[in-house]
Design a protein around this motif. Structure first.
Motif, short mmCIF file in Angstrom:
data_model
loop_
_atom_site.label_atom_id
_atom_site.label_comp_id
_atom_site.label_asym_id
_atom_site.label_seq_id
_atom_site.Cartn_x
_atom_site.Cartn_y
_atom_site.Cartn_z
N GLU A 444 -17.88 -3.22 4.77
CA GLU A 444 -18.75 -2.07 4.48
C GLU A 444 -17.99 -1.00 3.71
O GLU A 444 -18.50 -0.45 2.72
CB GLU A 444 -19.30 -1.51 5.80
N LEU A 447 -17.46 -2.15 0.14
CA LEU A 447 -18.68 -2.04 -0.64
C LEU A 447 -18.96 -0.59 -1.05
O LEU A 447 -19.47 -0.33 -2.15
CB LEU A 447 -19.87 -2.58 0.16
N GLU A 462 -24.50 -7.22 -1.43
CA GLU A 462 -25.28 -6.85 -0.24
C GLU A 462 -26.44 -7.81 -0.04
O GLU A 462 -26.76 -8.21 1.09
CB GLU A 462 -25.81 -5.43 -0.39
N SER A 468 -23.93 -7.33 5.91
CA SER A 468 -23.13 -6.17 5.53
C SER A 468 -23.99 -4.91 5.40
O SER A 468 -23.47 -3.80 5.36
CB SER A 468 -22.42 -6.42 4.20
N LYS A 469 -25.34 -5.05 5.35
CA LYS A 469 -26.22 -3.90 5.14
C LYS A 469 -26.40 -3.06 6.39
O LYS A 469 -26.79 -1.91 6.30
CB LYS A 469 -27.60 -4.38 4.67
#
Length: 506
Positions: A444, A447, A462, A468-469
């Motif tokens: 995370e 990103l 994503e 990962s969201k």
């Protein structure tokens, strides 16, 4: 002429004659009478009955008569046979060899005698008997101070054989602990010898000692770490204290190009050192030592192992040494992130190597269904299971190291990585696939940085990895995410706590 020639086979008539007379040793065709003669001659070489002067005797003892050398070498070859080894044990040959080692000044004779004992020790019953003889043990350990490389090689081989026997290993560990000078002798060999065979065998002894006894490893780590306060500076310059890490590094550099198995041994020694805090400090506390260690391992990973033009299957040959290297690099990186030699620009080559290893690991773990290999017997299945275990360890260590690097990546570094190809969509996908779900907070955060550089790529990743969201919600404030990250890393640390210990068995 070979150093250790094989004995010529006896003629058929001679063999039949000796067998008829009960002269054969066990089920072999070797003659008891001939062996008695050789051992008697051996006794005479160290107890010469002559009227020569002492100086003449000493000069004579430095050299071995060619005929005697040939005969004792035959015994050396014969001692690989269990019947012969048991007969030598029954005839008290170890006592004879102990007398030779204590009295003879002939390097070749000492080498052969230790070599015969090493062959005999390969059999458990004899190994226990040799190990229980305290006087013989003292004499053999004293051979580690010898200046003759072949004798040192055979002594190391004998010690490794005994340390590999669970019944007697603790006896030898305790004896070595009682002789602190052995540390200096072994460090001297590792730091100065150019004999690769000797370096590999000594490395195997050290590796086995550290694996068997953490207390001894700690003692050796602390040896030479602090210069005695009452020692004059002039004396300390003439007789520098040996430190274990520089000695291991010097030996690793020496064996690097000539013996891959030897390099594996020395990388595993470094990995064992990082299983204790004192060992990590021994590597990183001195800037020069930390830098030398980092540069050697960095060069191995980025320029020698698992290169872009290597076939993926090469990882099967390199998995154990890479696991040790990544483990040590990770320990250095985590403890000394502020050091000059850990500049941020070195992160990208490491990321590239780590992701390539993870890609090759996936390739090696794929097994074709209904293949010939899958239909083989239990032995083959066992081998495959062991390979899978080693690959799993390498994967876990690679993920751990990669997660540590990801946490310190800056916007500038990510931009450079995208430009140079180390952080392409394909490579990021491989990294995410392996890091999730254990390192979700790390992914995370990566990103978040990536979004500042390439929002499209961040969106694509994503979408490809929906897990990962879950971190991108209004309630996920920086403090909240930091708390989750900290707790996640603690749990991950518990999960991987057994990895350094598991590496001991690689």
């Amino acid at each position: 002429m070979d150093r250790n020639p094989s004995p010529p086979p006896p003629s058929r008539d001679q063999a039949e004659e000796e067998a008829a007379g009960g002269d054969c040793i066990g089920s072999t065709v070797y003659s008891k009478h001939w062996l008695f003669g050789v051992l008697s001659g051996l006794i005479q070489t160290v107890n010469p009955e002559s009227t020569k002067s002492n100086s003449d005797d000493e000069e004579q003892q430095m050299e071995l008569d060619e005929e005697m050398e040939n005969e004792i070498c035959r015994v050396w070859d014969m001692s690989m046979d269990e019947d012969v080894a048991l007969f030598l044990q029954e005839f008290k040959a170890p006592d004879i060899f102990m007398g030779v080692l204590a009295k003879s000044r002939c390097p070749r004779l000492r080498e052969i005698c230790v070599g015969i004992l090493g062959n005999m020790a390969c059999f458990q019953e004899i190994c226990v008997s040799i190990s229980s003889d305290k006087n013989l043990g003292q004499v053999l350990l004293h051979c580690l101070y010898d200046s003759d490389p072949p004798t040192l090689l055979e002594t190391s081989r004998l010690l490794l054989t005994c340390l590999s026997q669970t019944e007697v290993a603790s006896v030898w560990v305790e004896r070595i602990r009682e002789h602190p000078a052995i540390y200096d002798s072994i460090c001297f060999i590792m730091s100065s010898s150019t004999n690769v065979d000797l370096l590999v065998k000594v490395g195997e002894v050290v590796d086995k000692l550290f694996d068997l006894d953490e207390k001894l490893m700690l003692e050796w780590i602390r040896n030479g770490a602090v210069q005695p306060l009452d020692q004059p500076q002039e004396e300390s310059e003439e007789q520098p204290a040996f430190r274990i890490v520089p000695c291991v590094l010097e030996a690793a550099k020496q064996v690097r190009s000539e013996n891959p198995e030897g390099l594996d041994v020395y990388m595993h020694i470094l990995q064992l050192l990082t299983t204790v805090d004192d060992g990590i400090q021994a590597i990183v506390q001195c800037p020069d030592t930390g830098k030398d260690t980092w540069n050697l391992l960095f060069d191995l990973v980025c320029h020698e192992f698992c290169q872009s033009d290597d076939p993926p299957i090469i990882l099967q040959e390199q998995k154990t040494v890479l696991a040790s290297i990544f483990s040590v690099l990770s320990a250095i990186y985590a403890s000394q992130a502020e050091q000059e030699y850990l500049k941020i620009e070195k992160d990208l080559p490491l990321i590239d190597s780590l992701i390539r290893v993870l890609q090759n690991t996936e390739h090696c773990q794929k097994k074709p269904e209904d293949s010939a290999e899958s239909r083989t017997g239990e032995t083959k299945k066992s081998d495959l299971t062991q390979d899978d275990f080693h690959l799993k360890i390498l994967k876990d260590i690679s993920c751990e190291f990669l997660s540590i690097i990801f946490q310190v990546l800056t916007k500038e570094t990510v931009a450079q990585g995208l430009k140079e190809g180390q952080l392409s969509k394909q490579k990021c996908s491989c990294a995410f696939q392996n890091l999730l779900p254990f390192y979700s907070p790390v992914v995370e955060d990566f990103l978040r940085v990536l979004r500042e550089v390439d929002e499209t790529l961040a969106d694509d990743l994503e979408e490809a990895f929906p897990s990962s969201k879950r971190w991108f919600t209004p309630s996920c404030t920086p403090n909240f995410r930091k708390a989750i990250l900290d707790s996640s890393m603690v749990l991950k640390g518990l999960y991987l706590a057994s990895v350094p210990q598991a590496l001991k068995f690689l």
